[in-house]
Design a protein around this motif. Structure first.
Motif, PDB file in Angstrom:
ATOM      1  N   ALA A 265       4.671 -44.673 -33.813  1.00  0.00           N
ATOM      2  CA  ALA A 265       3.792 -44.551 -32.643  1.00  0.00           C
ATOM      3  C   ALA A 265       3.230 -43.145 -32.497  1.00  0.00           C
ATOM      4  CB  ALA A 265       4.517 -44.972 -31.361  1.00  0.00           C
ATOM      5  N   LEU A 266       2.948 -42.503 -33.633  1.00  0.00           N
ATOM      6  CA  LEU A 266       2.303 -41.188 -33.586  1.00  0.00           C
ATOM      7  C   LEU A 266       0.817 -41.392 -33.345  1.00  0.00           C
ATOM      8  CD1 LEU A 266       4.135 -39.649 -36.640  1.00  0.00           C
ATOM      9  CD2 LEU A 266       4.568 -39.151 -34.235  1.00  0.00           C
ATOM     10  N   PHE A 267       0.191 -40.389 -32.737  1.00  0.00           N
ATOM     11  CA  PHE A 267      -1.216 -40.535 -32.379  1.00  0.00           C
ATOM     12  C   PHE A 267      -2.108 -40.113 -33.543  1.00  0.00           C
ATOM     13  CE2 PHE A 267       0.770 -39.320 -28.151  1.00  0.00           C
ATOM     14  CZ  PHE A 267       0.969 -40.642 -27.784  1.00  0.00           C
ATOM     15  N   PRO A 268      -2.935 -41.017 -34.064  1.00  0.00           N
ATOM     16  CA  PRO A 268      -3.740 -40.674 -35.243  1.00  0.00           C
ATOM     17  C   PRO A 268      -4.850 -39.666 -34.967  1.00  0.00           C
ATOM     18  CG  PRO A 268      -4.264 -42.880 -34.481  1.00  0.00           C
ATOM     19  CD  PRO A 268      -3.101 -42.408 -33.668  1.00  0.00           C
ATOM     20  N   TRP A 269      -5.178 -39.441 -33.709  1.00  0.00           N
ATOM     21  CA  TRP A 269      -6.244 -38.483 -33.408  1.00  0.00           C
ATOM     22  C   TRP A 269      -5.702 -37.049 -33.328  1.00  0.00           C
ATOM     23  CZ3 TRP A 269      -4.564 -42.358 -30.246  1.00  0.00           C
ATOM     24  CH2 TRP A 269      -3.874 -41.981 -29.106  1.00  0.00           C
ATOM     25  N   LEU A 270      -4.381 -36.897 -33.439  1.00  0.00           N
ATOM     26  CA  LEU A 270      -3.783 -35.560 -33.421  1.00  0.00           C
ATOM     27  C   LEU A 270      -3.119 -35.301 -34.773  1.00  0.00           C
ATOM     28  CD1 LEU A 270      -1.959 -35.679 -29.959  1.00  0.00           C
ATOM     29  CD2 LEU A 270      -4.197 -34.705 -30.454  1.00  0.00           C
ATOM     30  N   ASN A 271      -3.052 -34.043 -35.186  1.00  0.00           N
ATOM     31  CA  ASN A 271      -2.311 -33.744 -36.409  1.00  0.00           C
ATOM     32  C   ASN A 271      -0.816 -33.666 -36.101  1.00  0.00           C
ATOM     33  OD1 ASN A 271      -1.756 -31.198 -35.427  1.00  0.00           O
ATOM     34  ND2 ASN A 271      -3.379 -30.186 -36.589  1.00  0.00           N
ATOM     35  N   VAL A 272      -0.028 -33.364 -37.120  1.00  0.00           N
ATOM     36  CA  VAL A 272       1.427 -33.387 -36.952  1.00  0.00           C
ATOM     37  C   VAL A 272       1.873 -32.428 -35.844  1.00  0.00           C
ATOM     38  CG1 VAL A 272       3.573 -32.744 -38.104  1.00  0.00           C
ATOM     39  CG2 VAL A 272       1.928 -34.195 -39.285  1.00  0.00           C
ATOM     40  N   LEU A 273       1.377 -31.199 -35.921  1.00  0.00           N
ATOM     41  CA  LEU A 273       1.793 -30.199 -34.929  1.00  0.00           C
ATOM     42  C   LEU A 273       1.405 -30.630 -33.510  1.00  0.00           C
ATOM     43  CD1 LEU A 273       3.032 -27.315 -34.729  1.00  0.00           C
ATOM     44  CD2 LEU A 273       0.693 -26.470 -34.644  1.00  0.00           C
ATOM     45  N   GLN A 274       0.178 -31.115 -33.370  1.00  0.00           N
ATOM     46  CA  GLN A 274      -0.299 -31.529 -32.047  1.00  0.00           C
ATOM     47  C   GLN A 274       0.491 -32.722 -31.518  1.00  0.00           C
ATOM     48  OE1 GLN A 274      -4.283 -32.119 -33.347  1.00  0.00           O
ATOM     49  NE2 GLN A 274      -5.038 -30.179 -32.538  1.00  0.00           N
TER      50      GLN A 274
ATOM     51  N   LEU B 128       4.970 -31.494 -24.545  1.00  0.00           N
ATOM     52  CA  LEU B 128       4.960 -30.166 -23.926  1.00  0.00           C
ATOM     53  C   LEU B 128       3.627 -29.899 -23.246  1.00  0.00           C
ATOM     54  CD1 LEU B 128       6.606 -28.297 -26.905  1.00  0.00           C
ATOM     55  CD2 LEU B 128       7.698 -28.830 -24.729  1.00  0.00           C
ATOM     56  N   ARG B 129       2.538 -30.336 -23.907  1.00  0.00           N
ATOM     57  CA  ARG B 129       1.202 -30.171 -23.326  1.00  0.00           C
ATOM     58  C   ARG B 129       1.099 -30.986 -22.036  1.00  0.00           C
ATOM     59  NH1 ARG B 129      -2.282 -26.960 -23.787  1.00  0.00           N
ATOM     60  NH2 ARG B 129      -4.096 -28.157 -24.391  1.00  0.00           N
ATOM     61  N   MET B 130       1.677 -32.186 -22.072  1.00  0.00           N
ATOM     62  CA  MET B 130       1.650 -33.035 -20.870  1.00  0.00           C
ATOM     63  C   MET B 130       2.436 -32.383 -19.740  1.00  0.00           C
ATOM     64  SD  MET B 130      -0.203 -35.642 -21.398  1.00  0.00           S
ATOM     65  CE  MET B 130      -1.214 -34.676 -22.492  1.00  0.00           C
ATOM     66  N   ALA B 131       3.494 -31.665 -20.124  1.00  0.00           N
ATOM     67  CA  ALA B 131       4.310 -30.992 -19.110  1.00  0.00           C
ATOM     68  C   ALA B 131       3.620 -29.741 -18.588  1.00  0.00           C
ATOM     69  CB  ALA B 131       5.674 -30.644 -19.702  1.00  0.00           C
ATOM     70  N   GLY B 132       2.450 -29.426 -19.131  1.00  0.00           N
ATOM     71  CA  GLY B 132       1.667 -28.326 -18.587  1.00  0.00           C
ATOM     72  C   GLY B 132       1.831 -27.015 -19.322  1.00  0.00           C
ATOM     73  N   LEU B 133       2.509 -27.022 -20.479  1.00  0.00           N
ATOM     74  CA  LEU B 133       2.643 -25.786 -21.247  1.00  0.00           C
ATOM     75  C   LEU B 133       1.313 -25.395 -21.880  1.00  0.00           C
ATOM     76  CD1 LEU B 133       5.758 -25.856 -21.013  1.00  0.00           C
ATOM     77  CD2 LEU B 133       5.821 -25.282 -23.434  1.00  0.00           C
ATOM     78  N   LEU B 134       1.133 -24.115 -22.067  1.00  0.00           N
ATOM     79  CA  LEU B 134      -0.087 -23.639 -22.719  1.00  0.00           C
ATOM     80  C   LEU B 134      -0.027 -23.978 -24.205  1.00  0.00           C
ATOM     81  CD1 LEU B 134      -0.527 -20.206 -20.980  1.00  0.00           C
ATOM     82  CD2 LEU B 134      -1.833 -22.298 -20.602  1.00  0.00           C
ATOM     83  N   LYS B 135      -1.222 -24.027 -24.801  1.00  0.00           N
ATOM     84  CA  LYS B 135      -1.348 -24.455 -26.190  1.00  0.00           C
ATOM     85  C   LYS B 135      -0.443 -23.643 -27.119  1.00  0.00           C
ATOM     86  CE  LYS B 135      -5.401 -26.577 -27.875  1.00  0.00           C
ATOM     87  NZ  LYS B 135      -6.831 -26.563 -27.867  1.00  0.00           N
ATOM     88  N   GLU B 136      -0.567 -22.318 -27.049  1.00  0.00           N
ATOM     89  CA  GLU B 136       0.148 -21.461 -27.999  1.00  0.00           C
ATOM     90  C   GLU B 136       1.658 -21.619 -27.870  1.00  0.00           C
ATOM     91  OE1 GLU B 136      -0.499 -20.034 -30.769  1.00  0.00           O
ATOM     92  OE2 GLU B 136      -2.421 -21.016 -30.387  1.00  0.00           O
TER      93      GLU B 136
ATOM     94  N   TYR C 250       2.761 -24.976 -29.199  1.00  0.00           N
ATOM     95  CA  TYR C 250       2.714 -25.030 -30.666  1.00  0.00           C
ATOM     96  C   TYR C 250       3.877 -24.264 -31.283  1.00  0.00           C
ATOM     97  CZ  TYR C 250      -1.952 -27.111 -30.618  1.00  0.00           C
ATOM     98  OH  TYR C 250      -3.004 -27.952 -30.436  1.00  0.00           O
ATOM     99  N   GLU C 251       4.229 -23.171 -30.650  1.00  0.00           N
ATOM    100  CA  GLU C 251       5.338 -22.394 -31.187  1.00  0.00           C
ATOM    101  C   GLU C 251       6.630 -23.193 -31.145  1.00  0.00           C
ATOM    102  OE1 GLU C 251       6.530 -18.018 -29.901  1.00  0.00           O
ATOM    103  OE2 GLU C 251       4.412 -18.304 -30.424  1.00  0.00           O
ATOM    104  N   ARG C 252       6.852 -23.863 -30.021  1.00  0.00           N
ATOM    105  CA  ARG C 252       8.067 -24.692 -29.927  1.00  0.00           C
ATOM    106  C   ARG C 252       7.997 -25.869 -30.870  1.00  0.00           C
ATOM    107  NH1 ARG C 252       9.602 -25.083 -23.637  1.00  0.00           N
ATOM    108  NH2 ARG C 252      10.896 -26.813 -24.348  1.00  0.00           N
ATOM    109  N   ALA C 253       6.794 -26.426 -31.025  1.00  0.00           N
ATOM    110  CA  ALA C 253       6.631 -27.557 -31.944  1.00  0.00           C
ATOM    111  C   ALA C 253       6.941 -27.133 -33.381  1.00  0.00           C
ATOM    112  CB  ALA C 253       5.218 -28.113 -31.848  1.00  0.00           C
ATOM    113  N   ARG C 254       6.530 -25.890 -33.716  1.00  0.00           N
ATOM    114  CA  ARG C 254       6.804 -25.390 -35.078  1.00  0.00           C
ATOM    115  C   ARG C 254       8.300 -25.287 -35.319  1.00  0.00           C
ATOM    116  NH1 ARG C 254       2.272 -21.973 -34.233  1.00  0.00           N
ATOM    117  NH2 ARG C 254       0.529 -22.899 -35.362  1.00  0.00           N
TER     118      ARG C 254
END
Lengths: 257, 272
Positions: A86-95, A101-109, A112-116
């Motif tokens: 159920a991964l979203f095909p319109w986003l890449n792996v990192l996104q 986290l983005r939904m929770a209101g975190l800033l992009k950078e 992404y750092e936590r995602a990395r």
């Protein structure tokens, strides 16, 4: 300390052959940090069990408490993983990993750092810019795991997440999941129809009945960790559970005949 | 040779293969069109049909060139494109959100959705008499026909895209904390992108066809009207060269505008 409490939980739905009692007066306490596995024949209500805890569907009757708070809807303290990634095909792996986290209101950078960092844990750092269709089944499920872990939920709900993978990939993911559980002490509820997988992973295994949505039996699994799916002790225990499961499966086939 | 070298070599061969195949296909196409062109020239030369009904291909090019030089075509293209773009963008602005809402809100789909489906059965040119009575003989009437031709197709295509989103995406998004508005902006709309593309493309085609039909019927400026003028002047090369211009514009937008968009989608979704 109890983490999740189910009190007289009932859930019915209308299936192809009439009304199905997916959860029938379920009373269950799941301890904090427990690794609970639920097995049962297909269509027995295992997935419903996770869906109501996740808050996706309210129960028809009864209540669910997480940390003594009633469940009223989905919450990021308990993330559900599915059999399909159920991964979203319109986003890449990192996104994808950063989505929660983005939904929770975190800033992009920051997200992404936590995602990395999470991609490092699931060993997919090299693929952060890949598109979803470029990954294999096992890689997709690891990304889905990273995405679920990104929100650092206390509870991880897993609905047959490894069922569609080949045996070697599944073995590896079992190791990774066991390690993760040992290190973080998260509460995990893992649904599967594979009894050996349940014994391989769980500290407790619950067997559900075939038709009426009840808990048939419970088994404490006190084997030392790390475990391996080929361990003789593990296979012995799995055999006992499988015999009980077979009784349930036979019930269905008799009904059909 | 090292393993790395072998890999390089295989890659190289594969690339060359692909290049060769493309070149071959291109030549097949080229030969086909050359044959078609020659056939046309020969048929025109034997004058089985009078030259006035079946002109030489070179006459078409002369007319095309003259039309471009004296500005007849440029002016007509400008007039037609202006109507098309205004009408099409209004259609997108109405059609996209309408489609999204129809796909998500059941009572709206039962009411407006059914109406849309019903109106879609009406060929858009049938709106012209109504439009002329409402707006008079002016630009508004033509733009109205263009809008009626494309807005419904866009809305219905987007609606079908929304209703066919895999429920697992919505479940996953909700579990990960996407609620009302964010569910729309971060999940529903991006998940619908392929259908939005289909709808936009379909809408464009319908808008273009409706416009040509309206311009043919309704004397004014524009490509459709020079096509009609060609008929009135019994100028076959004018008629055919205008048809070429219309084909050219259609292909241009299909390849460039929608081709780019489709490429973007296919890279992400892995379609194709």
């Amino acid at each position: 300390m109890p983490k999740i409490d189910l009190i007289n939980v009932n859930k019915l739905y209308i299936g192809k052959n009439g009304i199905v009692h997916a959860l029938n007066d379920i009373n269950l306490t799941i301890e904090d940090g427990e690794f609970l596995c639920i097995v049962g024949p297909s269509g027995c209500g295992k997935s419903t069990f996770l869906n109501v805890i996740a808050g996706l569907y309210p129960p028809d009757e009864g209540q669910i408490f997480v940390d003594d708070m009633p469940v009223k809807g989905p919450g990021t303290d308990r993330v559900l993983m599915f059999q399909e990634p159920a991964l979203f095909p319109w986003l890449n792996v990192l996104q994808n990993v950063a989505f929660g986290l983005r939904m929770a209101g975190l800033l992009k950078e920051e997200s992404y750092e936590r995602a990395r960092a999470l991609l490092r844990i699931v060993k997919l750092s090299k693929f952060e810019n890949s598109w979803i269709h470029e990954l294999s089944g096992g890689m997709k499920q690891r990304v889905a795991l990273a995405r679920a872990l990104a929100l650092d939920p206390n509870i991880l709900l897993m609905d047959e997440p490894f069922a569609a993978l080949d045996a070697q990939t599944r073995d590896m993911l079992h190791e990774e999941l066991e390690l993760l559980w040992l290190e973080t002490g998260k509460t995990i509820i893992f649904v599967t129809h594979n009894v050996r997988e349940a014994v391989r992973l769980g500290s407790r295994v619950i067997l559900m009945t075939a038709r009426d949505g009840k808990i048939k039996k419970e088994y404490k699994i006190e084997l030392p960790r790390p475990r391996h799916i080929e361990d003789t002790e593990l296979i012995k225990i799995a055999k006992i559970i499988r015999d009980d499961l077979r009784e349930e499966v036979l019930k269905i086939s008799e009904e059909v005949i | 040779m090292s393993v790395h070298g072998v890999i390089k070599k295989v890659e190289e061969e594969k690339k060359n293969d692909l290049k060769m195949r493309r070149l071959k296909n291109f030549f097949i196409k080229l030969v086909f069109f050359i044959i078609l062109f020659l056939l046309w020239s020969i048929l025109a030369s034997i004058e089985y049909w009078s030259n006035f009904l079946f002109p030489q291909p070179k006459e078409i090019f002369i007319t095309l060139w003259q039309g471009l030089r004296d500005g007849t075509f440029i002016f007509a293209i400008y007039a037609s494109m202006k109507r098309l773009i205004i009408g099409y963008f209004i259609s997108l602005i109405i059609g996209l959100p309408l489609g999204l809402c129809l796909g998500r809100i059941n009572w709206l789909n039962e009411t407006i959705g059914s109406l849309t489906l019903g109106l879609q059965a009406l060929p858009s040119i049938c709106w012209l008499p109504l439009a002329v009575l409402w707006f008079g003989l002016n630009e508004m009437a033509i733009i109205f026909v263009v809008i009626m031709g494309s807005v419904l197709a866009i809305a219905l295509s987007v609606r079908d895209g929304v209703t066919s989103i895999s429920p697992i995406f919505l479940k996953a998004a909700r579990v990960l904390g996407a609620n009302n508005l964010k569910l729309y902006t971060h999940v529903l709309i991006p998940a619908t992108l392929p259908s939005i593309l289909t709808g936009a493309r379909l809408g464009w085609t319908f808008a273009w066809r409706s416009l040509m039909a309206a311009e043919l019927l309704y004397v004014s400026t524009g490509l459709g009207s020079i096509l009609m003028m060609g008929r009135e002047l019994h100028d076959m090369s004018m008629v055919i060269s205008t048809m070429f211009v219309i084909i050219g514009i259609g292909l241009f937008f299909d390849r460039f505008l929608f081709g780019k968009f489709e490429h973007y989608i296919s890279i992400r979704w892995g379609t194709k």
